[in-house]
Design an enzyme around this catalytic site. Structure first.
Site, PDB file in Angstrom:
ATOM      1  N   ASN A  95      -7.521   2.356  -2.607  1.00 11.08           N
ATOM      2  CA  ASN A  95      -7.040   1.586  -4.016  1.00 11.08           C
ATOM      3  C   ASN A  95      -8.027   2.084  -4.980  1.00 11.08           C
ATOM      4  O   ASN A  95      -7.759   2.298  -6.198  1.00 11.08           O
ATOM      5  CB  ASN A  95      -7.252   0.202  -3.815  1.00 11.08           C
ATOM      6  CG  ASN A  95      -6.142  -0.568  -3.088  1.00 11.08           C
ATOM      7  OD1 ASN A  95      -5.220   0.270  -2.768  1.00 11.08           O
ATOM      8  ND2 ASN A  95      -6.438  -1.582  -2.823  1.00 11.08           N
ATOM      9  N   HIS A 193       8.245   8.494  -2.386  1.00 12.22           N
ATOM     10  CA  HIS A 193       7.428   9.481  -2.689  1.00 12.22           C
ATOM     11  C   HIS A 193       8.230  10.571  -3.367  1.00 12.22           C
ATOM     12  O   HIS A 193       8.000  11.701  -3.631  1.00 12.22           O
ATOM     13  CB  HIS A 193       6.762  10.238  -1.398  1.00 12.22           C
ATOM     14  CG  HIS A 193       5.452   9.300  -1.038  1.00 12.22           C
ATOM     15  ND1 HIS A 193       4.958   9.786  -0.036  1.00 12.22           N
ATOM     16  CD2 HIS A 193       4.784   8.397  -1.539  1.00 12.22           C
ATOM     17  CE1 HIS A 193       4.102   8.855   0.276  1.00 12.22           C
ATOM     18  NE2 HIS A 193       3.994   7.920  -0.721  1.00 12.22           N
TER      19      HIS A 193
END
Length: 326
Positions: A95, A193
């Site tokens: 993250n 994606h």
């Protein structure tokens, strides 16, 4: 929990088909209809405004939802800042300097606190924002069951175990299965994606030192390889440069991701790995030809993911600020 029982087969079938998912999961499609009727409008307006200012934000919001659900369930824990009592998930390796969109969620939450105070959870806001991000990028629309409550803690260690672009397909699949998903969901959700960007360090080994050979990945399309080597030169300073996951329709949610995989143009090794498994390769081929089928299955898998370990009823809380526990 046993949901219902009935002596009349037809009545039982009606409940099983139409009402059981609502009763068993304690998530409801009409959860906020009376308490916050303008919820969807407020979320959509703010997501669209954010997209007008930042073309990358749609994919970022979808990824933020994914990173939330895969760490102790869809409870908004990824939104929490670190406090004296726990370490937040924002600085976990998958993250840190990567997930984004927190300010958009803050803006939506602020607007909702004015419209319907202390009513809509941050977990539901994030789930709806992800749906809107896909839909406003020309992707599918699906009805989101609502009623999630917010968690009161976070787990950096769990966040460090998120599916990674460096994981082999079998490891990614194992992490999905551990959350109640399956191999098909892997192939479907990786289709996210089809828009967004990745930092060069997530795929640079494919360009210069694949498998420690000192050479590029022989399966990578030659033209794409050259473009990526120019964008991500073999030096540390390029690690955070951004490359589009889909260089053809970068900001559009469509099925181009799968068509790229058939042309050996998947950016991440974990994406192209779908072609190395018979089951997922078959799905790739099918979705490359039938975009509406991909849209349908993506909506189904997103709803499944959105139900992972949710807090409902009196569990958790409804935060008034998504960054902090009440």
């Amino acid at each position: 929990m046993e949901c219902t029982n009935n002596k009349h087969p037809f009545v039982f079938l009606f409940w099983l088909v139409f009402l059981t998912p609502l009763v068993c999961s304690q998530l409801y499609y009409n959860f906020y209809d009376s308490t916050c009727p303008n919820l969807t409008r407020i979320v959509r307006y703010n997501v669209l405004s954010a997209m007008n200012n930042d073309t990358r934000i749609a994919a970022s919001l979808l990824r933020l939802h994914f990173h939330d659900c895969f760490v102790n369930g869809c409870d908004g824990s990824v939104l929490l800042d670190t406090t004296s009592t726990f370490t937040g998930e924002k600085n976990a390796l998958p993250n840190k300097n990567s997930v984004r969109g927190f300010e958009v969620i803050d803006t939506i939450k602020s607007a909702l606190e004015k419209a319907c105070p202390a009513t809509v959870s941050c977990a539901d806001i994030l789930t709806l924002a992800a749906r809107e991000a896909v839909f406003l990028s020309k992707g599918p629309f699906w009805v989101v069951p609502l009623g999630r409550r917010d968690g009161t803690t976070a787990s950096e260690s769990e966040a460090n175990n998120l599916p990674s672009p460096f994981d082999p397909l079998e490891n990614i699949t194992a992490k999905f299965v551990a959350k109640g998903l399956e191999l098909k969901d892997v192939a479907v959700l990786l289709g996210a994606h089809t828009f967004g960007f990745a930092q060069c360090f997530t795929f640079k080994a494919r360009l210069f030192n694949f498998g420690g050979t000192g050479k590029s990945d022989p399966t990578l399309d030659g033209s794409l390889l050259q473009n990526l080597q120019n964008l991500c030169p073999n030096q540390a300073s390029s690690d955070t440069n951004l490359a589009p996951l889909d260089p053809v329709t970068t900001n559009t949610f469509d099925n181009m991701y799968y068509r790229n995989l058939l042309n050996n143009s998947g950016l991440l090794l974990s994406d192209q790995a779908l072609m190395g498994d018979n089951t997922t390769a078959s799905l790739v081929n099918m979705y490359s030809k039938w975009p509406l089928l991909f849209f349908r299955d993506f909506a189904v898998s997103m709803e499944k993911m959105g139900r992972i370990s949710v807090l409902t009823g009196q569990q958790g809380q409804v935060r008034t600020n998504c960054r902090f526990v009440n």
